[in-house]
Design a protein around this motif. Sequence first.
Motif, PDB file in Angstrom:
ATOM      1  N   GLY A 192       3.467   0.575   3.662  1.00  0.00           N
ATOM      2  CA  GLY A 192       4.047   1.514   2.716  1.00  0.00           C
ATOM      3  C   GLY A 192       5.490   1.162   2.443  1.00  0.00           C
ATOM      4  N   GLY A 193       5.921   1.374   1.217  1.00  0.00           N
ATOM      5  CA  GLY A 193       7.295   1.036   0.864  1.00  0.00           C
ATOM      6  C   GLY A 193       7.539  -0.456   1.019  1.00  0.00           C
ATOM      7  N   LYS A 194       8.570  -0.798   1.780  1.00  0.00           N
ATOM      8  CA  LYS A 194       8.906  -2.201   1.991  1.00  0.00           C
ATOM      9  C   LYS A 194       8.088  -2.855   3.104  1.00  0.00           C
ATOM     10  N   VAL A 195       7.219  -2.098   3.763  1.00  0.00           N
ATOM     11  CA  VAL A 195       6.373  -2.659   4.826  1.00  0.00           C
ATOM     12  C   VAL A 195       5.085  -3.154   4.183  1.00  0.00           C
ATOM     13  N   MET A 196       4.956  -4.463   4.091  1.00  0.00           N
ATOM     14  CA  MET A 196       3.818  -5.093   3.430  1.00  0.00           C
ATOM     15  C   MET A 196       3.076  -6.005   4.404  1.00  0.00           C
ATOM     16  N   ALA A 197       2.036  -6.648   3.924  1.00  0.00           N
ATOM     17  CA  ALA A 197       1.221  -7.514   4.776  1.00  0.00           C
ATOM     18  C   ALA A 197       0.651  -8.644   3.929  1.00  0.00           C
ATOM     19  N   LEU A 198      -0.122  -9.506   4.570  1.00  0.00           N
ATOM     20  CA  LEU A 198      -0.821 -10.589   3.892  1.00  0.00           C
ATOM     21  C   LEU A 198      -2.320 -10.413   4.106  1.00  0.00           C
ATOM     22  N   ALA A 214       0.837  -1.207   0.000  1.00  0.00           N
ATOM     23  CA  ALA A 214       0.000   0.000   0.000  1.00  0.00           C
ATOM     24  C   ALA A 214       0.865   1.248   0.000  1.00  0.00           C
ATOM     25  N   GLU A 215       0.324   2.278  -0.606  1.00  0.00           N
ATOM     26  CA  GLU A 215       0.929   3.603  -0.601  1.00  0.00           C
ATOM     27  C   GLU A 215      -0.186   4.637  -0.491  1.00  0.00           C
ATOM     28  N   SER A 216      -0.069   5.500   0.500  1.00  0.00           N
ATOM     29  CA  SER A 216      -1.042   6.596   0.674  1.00  0.00           C
ATOM     30  C   SER A 216      -2.479   6.100   0.760  1.00  0.00           C
ATOM     31  N   GLY A 217      -2.681   4.972   1.438  1.00  0.00           N
ATOM     32  CA  GLY A 217      -4.029   4.461   1.660  1.00  0.00           C
ATOM     33  C   GLY A 217      -4.583   3.613   0.540  1.00  0.00           C
ATOM     34  N   THR A 218      -3.921   3.583  -0.608  1.00  0.00           N
ATOM     35  CA  THR A 218      -4.364   2.747  -1.722  1.00  0.00           C
ATOM     36  C   THR A 218      -3.517   1.491  -1.763  1.00  0.00           C
ATOM     37  N   ILE A 231      26.899  -0.575   2.486  1.00  0.00           N
ATOM     38  CA  ILE A 231      25.742  -1.472   2.488  1.00  0.00           C
ATOM     39  C   ILE A 231      24.495  -0.714   2.946  1.00  0.00           C
ATOM     40  N   LYS A 232      23.402  -0.912   2.232  1.00  0.00           N
ATOM     41  CA  LYS A 232      22.136  -0.254   2.566  1.00  0.00           C
ATOM     42  C   LYS A 232      21.146  -1.252   3.155  1.00  0.00           C
ATOM     43  N   VAL A 233      20.459  -0.814   4.197  1.00  0.00           N
ATOM     44  CA  VAL A 233      19.380  -1.615   4.780  1.00  0.00           C
ATOM     45  C   VAL A 233      18.093  -1.242   4.058  1.00  0.00           C
ATOM     46  N   THR A 234      17.525  -2.187   3.322  1.00  0.00           N
ATOM     47  CA  THR A 234      16.270  -1.887   2.621  1.00  0.00           C
ATOM     48  C   THR A 234      15.057  -2.157   3.513  1.00  0.00           C
ATOM     49  N   ASN A 235      15.215  -3.075   4.464  1.00  0.00           N
ATOM     50  CA  ASN A 235      14.138  -3.325   5.429  1.00  0.00           C
ATOM     51  C   ASN A 235      14.686  -4.183   6.560  1.00  0.00           C
TER      52      ASN A 235
END
Length: 303
Positions: free
Chosen positions: A136-142, A55-59, A188-192
Amino acid sequence: MRNEPTVFWNNWTRLLLALLLVSSVLIVSAPRAGNSAAITAAQTRKGVVVFAVSAESGTGSMDAVVIVDGKQLRAPYSDEQKDRQKSFANEYFAPGKVYRLIFGGGEAGSVTVKKWSEGCNNVHAEVAPATSARLGGKVMALATNSETLGKRASARRAPTDAERAAVMVLMKSVYSQNHTPASLITSIKVTNLTATDLNGDGKYEMIGSFTLAAKNKFERDLFLIAHQQGAVMRADFAKFQAYQPPPETFLSSIDFIDQLDLDGDGTGEIFATQGGFDGYALLIFKKVGGRWRQVFDQIGDAC
């Protein structure tokens, strides 16, 4: 007169065959009491679906990941089965359909389908999430239509400063063990990085994704599952990838979606997404014999 017995016999044979045919149709058509429960159960299992939600911005956007058939994991369809994709979308992505949202292995709200559309090799639903989880972004759900999966308390949060520091030490060690030049470690970058309780014991595991791109565009990605042991982190699973991306710069990095106990063994399976050539895949990892293994993959889309 000599033909009458023959005619009589032929007529009787036709009648007998007709009766046998009718009987066989009735036998085939009649419901078998012993099988009706099994058929109903099979149809019920066939309908247990788990979706990935971003999701992004509620959508929100939702993809079908897997059909859970007892302890069997089955793909909802293949990328070539266009008719099957459309019939699946008409059934499961119908406007107004509501599904339980899973975050941290437990129920954390719902998603309502608004509409569906065709991608390049898949179908996708546009959804409206109703949840306190900050997607949002890399924070997702099921999400799921099951009434029994994900019934334990939701357990997912950002890592503490101490947990993050310990993970960073472990992550740098993994990169070094895979021959990463010391001069690149600081890049090194932490993406999530997420803390979640996979087995309900009150102790949180760390799941992280990391990327490193050198000046020559050589890529080094890490997907890490770790647990706290005293003051340090121990790796339960480390998938390290070193590769030269194609000219289009598509990466193969893996990112955590969420976790859900699919087979009732007490430990949540880990859902993730992996990049690919002009597309992405949806993965499931399971702890088998004390070790984490990838046990399932399904196309997300590819154009």
